[in-house]
Motif scaffolding. Sequence first.
Motif, PDB file in Angstrom:
ATOM      1  N   ALA A  15       5.354  16.772  27.379  1.00  0.00           N
ATOM      2  CA  ALA A  15       5.819  15.166  27.335  1.00  0.00           C
ATOM      3  C   ALA A  15       5.958  14.978  25.765  1.00  0.00           C
ATOM      4  CB  ALA A  15       4.605  14.398  27.822  1.00  0.00           C
ATOM      5  N   LEU A  16       7.191  14.224  25.611  1.00  0.00           N
ATOM      6  CA  LEU A  16       7.330  13.875  24.136  1.00  0.00           C
ATOM      7  C   LEU A  16       7.567  12.385  24.124  1.00  0.00           C
ATOM      8  CD1 LEU A  16      10.489  16.069  23.411  1.00  0.00           C
ATOM      9  CD2 LEU A  16       8.134  16.641  22.902  1.00  0.00           C
ATOM     10  N   THR A  17       7.213  11.817  22.896  1.00  0.00           N
ATOM     11  CA  THR A  17       7.339  10.429  22.597  1.00  0.00           C
ATOM     12  C   THR A  17       8.167  10.148  21.467  1.00  0.00           C
ATOM     13  OG1 THR A  17       6.221   8.278  22.479  1.00  0.00           O
ATOM     14  CG2 THR A  17       5.179  10.037  21.418  1.00  0.00           C
ATOM     15  N   TYR A  18       8.846   9.329  21.496  1.00  0.00           N
ATOM     16  CA  TYR A  18       9.765   8.984  20.020  1.00  0.00           C
ATOM     17  C   TYR A  18       9.706   7.570  19.902  1.00  0.00           C
ATOM     18  CZ  TYR A  18      13.477   8.525  16.626  1.00  0.00           C
ATOM     19  OH  TYR A  18      14.114   8.557  15.633  1.00  0.00           O
ATOM     20  N   LEU A  34      -2.110  23.078  36.752  1.00  0.00           N
ATOM     21  CA  LEU A  34      -2.397  21.968  37.262  1.00  0.00           C
ATOM     22  C   LEU A  34      -2.315  20.610  36.159  1.00  0.00           C
ATOM     23  CD1 LEU A  34      -5.810  22.612  39.107  1.00  0.00           C
ATOM     24  CD2 LEU A  34      -3.562  22.134  40.272  1.00  0.00           C
ATOM     25  N   VAL A  35      -2.444  21.205  35.128  1.00  0.00           N
ATOM     26  CA  VAL A  35      -2.055  20.150  33.982  1.00  0.00           C
ATOM     27  C   VAL A  35      -0.650  19.708  33.816  1.00  0.00           C
ATOM     28  CG1 VAL A  35      -2.232  19.750  31.588  1.00  0.00           C
ATOM     29  CG2 VAL A  35      -4.094  20.792  32.689  1.00  0.00           C
ATOM     30  N   ALA A  36       0.245  20.645  34.008  1.00  0.00           N
ATOM     31  CA  ALA A  36       1.535  20.350  34.151  1.00  0.00           C
ATOM     32  C   ALA A  36       1.844  19.619  35.528  1.00  0.00           C
ATOM     33  CB  ALA A  36       2.420  21.872  34.200  1.00  0.00           C
ATOM     34  N   GLU A  37       1.444  19.927  36.381  1.00  0.00           N
ATOM     35  CA  GLU A  37       1.574  19.080  37.693  1.00  0.00           C
ATOM     36  C   GLU A  37       1.200  17.741  37.216  1.00  0.00           C
ATOM     37  OE1 GLU A  37       0.004  20.900  41.252  1.00  0.00           O
ATOM     38  OE2 GLU A  37       1.221  22.982  40.738  1.00  0.00           O
ATOM     39  N   GLN A  38       0.218  17.374  36.753  1.00  0.00           N
ATOM     40  CA  GLN A  38      -0.331  16.137  36.351  1.00  0.00           C
ATOM     41  C   GLN A  38       0.754  15.308  35.369  1.00  0.00           C
ATOM     42  OE1 GLN A  38      -2.996  14.791  37.940  1.00  0.00           O
ATOM     43  NE2 GLN A  38      -2.599  12.891  36.859  1.00  0.00           N
ATOM     44  N   ILE A  39       1.055  15.978  34.452  1.00  0.00           N
ATOM     45  CA  ILE A  39       1.903  15.456  33.557  1.00  0.00           C
ATOM     46  C   ILE A  39       3.504  14.988  34.289  1.00  0.00           C
ATOM     47  CG2 ILE A  39       3.565  15.903  31.666  1.00  0.00           C
ATOM     48  CD1 ILE A  39       1.263  18.138  30.775  1.00  0.00           C
ATOM     49  N   ILE A  40       3.847  15.744  35.103  1.00  0.00           N
ATOM     50  CA  ILE A  40       4.816  15.524  35.873  1.00  0.00           C
ATOM     51  C   ILE A  40       4.764  14.134  37.061  1.00  0.00           C
ATOM     52  CG2 ILE A  40       6.665  16.464  37.679  1.00  0.00           C
ATOM     53  CD1 ILE A  40       6.184  19.210  36.274  1.00  0.00           C
ATOM     54  N   HIS A  41       3.409  14.217  37.370  1.00  0.00           N
ATOM     55  CA  HIS A  41       3.043  13.330  38.402  1.00  0.00           C
ATOM     56  C   HIS A  41       3.088  11.780  37.567  1.00  0.00           C
ATOM     57  CE1 HIS A  41       1.084  11.342  41.757  1.00  0.00           C
ATOM     58  NE2 HIS A  41       0.253  10.877  40.850  1.00  0.00           N
ATOM     59  N   HIS A  46       5.532   6.551  36.444  1.00  0.00           N
ATOM     60  CA  HIS A  46       5.960   5.691  35.663  1.00  0.00           C
ATOM     61  C   HIS A  46       7.415   5.396  35.426  1.00  0.00           C
ATOM     62  CE1 HIS A  46       1.744   6.168  34.483  1.00  0.00           C
ATOM     63  NE2 HIS A  46       1.745   4.668  34.209  1.00  0.00           N
ATOM     64  N   GLY A  47       8.168   6.118  36.128  1.00  0.00           N
ATOM     65  CA  GLY A  47       9.492   5.916  36.063  1.00  0.00           C
ATOM     66  C   GLY A  47      10.040   7.090  34.876  1.00  0.00           C
ATOM     67  N   VAL A  48       9.435   7.741  34.351  1.00  0.00           N
ATOM     68  CA  VAL A  48      10.004   8.709  33.060  1.00  0.00           C
ATOM     69  C   VAL A  48      10.926   9.598  33.799  1.00  0.00           C
ATOM     70  CG1 VAL A  48       9.390  10.095  31.549  1.00  0.00           C
ATOM     71  CG2 VAL A  48       8.070   8.284  31.832  1.00  0.00           C
ATOM     72  N   HIS A  49      12.154   9.794  33.219  1.00  0.00           N
ATOM     73  CA  HIS A  49      12.940  10.773  33.527  1.00  0.00           C
ATOM     74  C   HIS A  49      12.572  12.193  33.168  1.00  0.00           C
ATOM     75  CE1 HIS A  49      15.803   7.946  34.807  1.00  0.00           C
ATOM     76  NE2 HIS A  49      15.893   7.374  33.804  1.00  0.00           N
ATOM     77  N   ILE A  50      12.565  13.064  33.796  1.00  0.00           N
ATOM     78  CA  ILE A  50      12.371  14.473  33.651  1.00  0.00           C
ATOM     79  C   ILE A  50      13.508  15.220  33.616  1.00  0.00           C
ATOM     80  CG2 ILE A  50      11.148  16.500  34.719  1.00  0.00           C
ATOM     81  CD1 ILE A  50       9.296  14.493  36.119  1.00  0.00           C
ATOM     82  N   HIS A  51      13.661  16.355  32.595  1.00  0.00           N
ATOM     83  CA  HIS A  51      14.615  16.942  32.405  1.00  0.00           C
ATOM     84  C   HIS A  51      13.928  18.483  32.527  1.00  0.00           C
ATOM     85  CE1 HIS A  51      18.342  19.056  31.211  1.00  0.00           C
ATOM     86  NE2 HIS A  51      17.502  19.531  30.013  1.00  0.00           N
ATOM     87  N   GLU A  52      14.513  19.436  33.399  1.00  0.00           N
ATOM     88  CA  GLU A  52      13.940  20.808  33.401  1.00  0.00           C
ATOM     89  C   GLU A  52      14.593  21.753  32.512  1.00  0.00           C
ATOM     90  OE1 GLU A  52      13.101  21.886  37.470  1.00  0.00           O
ATOM     91  OE2 GLU A  52      12.926  19.900  38.164  1.00  0.00           O
ATOM     92  N   SER A  53      14.126  22.391  31.655  1.00  0.00           N
ATOM     93  CA  SER A  53      14.435  23.397  30.972  1.00  0.00           C
ATOM     94  C   SER A  53      13.294  24.459  30.496  1.00  0.00           C
ATOM     95  CB  SER A  53      15.221  22.909  29.677  1.00  0.00           C
ATOM     96  OG  SER A  53      15.563  24.059  28.610  1.00  0.00           O
ATOM     97  N   LYS A  54      13.166  25.654  30.910  1.00  0.00           N
ATOM     98  CA  LYS A  54      12.097  26.548  30.653  1.00  0.00           C
ATOM     99  C   LYS A  54      12.288  26.820  29.485  1.00  0.00           C
ATOM    100  CE  LYS A  54      12.042  28.530  35.365  1.00  0.00           C
ATOM    101  NZ  LYS A  54      12.158  29.696  36.192  1.00  0.00           N
ATOM    102  N   GLU A  55      13.452  27.306  28.756  1.00  0.00           N
ATOM    103  CA  GLU A  55      13.670  27.763  27.329  1.00  0.00           C
ATOM    104  C   GLU A  55      12.970  26.545  26.436  1.00  0.00           C
ATOM    105  OE1 GLU A  55      16.189  27.538  29.751  1.00  0.00           O
ATOM    106  OE2 GLU A  55      16.862  29.656  30.075  1.00  0.00           O
ATOM    107  N   ALA A  82      19.908  10.879  23.995  1.00  0.00           N
ATOM    108  CA  ALA A  82      21.105  10.230  24.212  1.00  0.00           C
ATOM    109  C   ALA A  82      21.563  10.256  25.836  1.00  0.00           C
ATOM    110  CB  ALA A  82      22.389  10.824  23.261  1.00  0.00           C
ATOM    111  N   TRP A  83      21.128  11.510  26.509  1.00  0.00           N
ATOM    112  CA  TRP A  83      21.387  11.514  27.682  1.00  0.00           C
ATOM    113  C   TRP A  83      20.383  10.484  28.607  1.00  0.00           C
ATOM    114  CZ3 TRP A  83      17.790  13.959  31.212  1.00  0.00           C
ATOM    115  CH2 TRP A  83      17.978  14.089  32.395  1.00  0.00           C
ATOM    116  N   LEU A  84      19.250  10.301  28.171  1.00  0.00           N
ATOM    117  CA  LEU A  84      18.198   9.301  28.888  1.00  0.00           C
ATOM    118  C   LEU A  84      18.975   7.779  28.523  1.00  0.00           C
ATOM    119  CD1 LEU A  84      14.876  10.895  27.831  1.00  0.00           C
ATOM    120  CD2 LEU A  84      15.870  10.988  30.041  1.00  0.00           C
ATOM    121  N   TYR A  85      19.542   7.705  27.458  1.00  0.00           N
ATOM    122  CA  TYR A  85      19.967   6.366  27.302  1.00  0.00           C
ATOM    123  C   TYR A  85      21.238   6.101  28.044  1.00  0.00           C
ATOM    124  CZ  TYR A  85      22.565   2.792  24.970  1.00  0.00           C
ATOM    125  OH  TYR A  85      23.286   1.603  24.605  1.00  0.00           O
TER     126      TYR A  85
END
Length: 113
Positions: A15-18, A34-41, A46-55, A82-85
């Motif tokens: 998770a990032l913040t700016y 489990l920590v990753a699952e909790q971050i995503i949950h 909170h309606g935060v958009h999620i972008h998946e990129s393994k790299e 910019a995409w999120l905006y």
Amino acid sequence: MANDAPRRPLQSAVALTYKNDSPAPKVVAKGRGLVAEQIIHVANEHGVHIHESKELVSLLMDVDLDRQIPPALYRTIAELLAWLYHIESAQKSGQPPPPAPDTSSPLRDQEEQ
């Protein structure tokens, strides 16, 4: 008794913040399983958009918590912001969301130089 069901690969999340007055985004949470699952949950709650990129996640996992992203990732993260905006603007106007940027090679700009 062995479980023959295929195992899901261990998931990672970052998770990032700016903040506008900050020079660069910061890593505020990261983890696997489990920590990753909790971050995503929490993001979903909170309606935060999620972008998946393994790299990209792989590279961000190397950044210490509360540290800014490295300059090599500025362009990729700027494209995501910019995409999120544009997603938020599309939602407000009832338009379809834009396609996600290609983050499959986050260091492509470094490689081209």
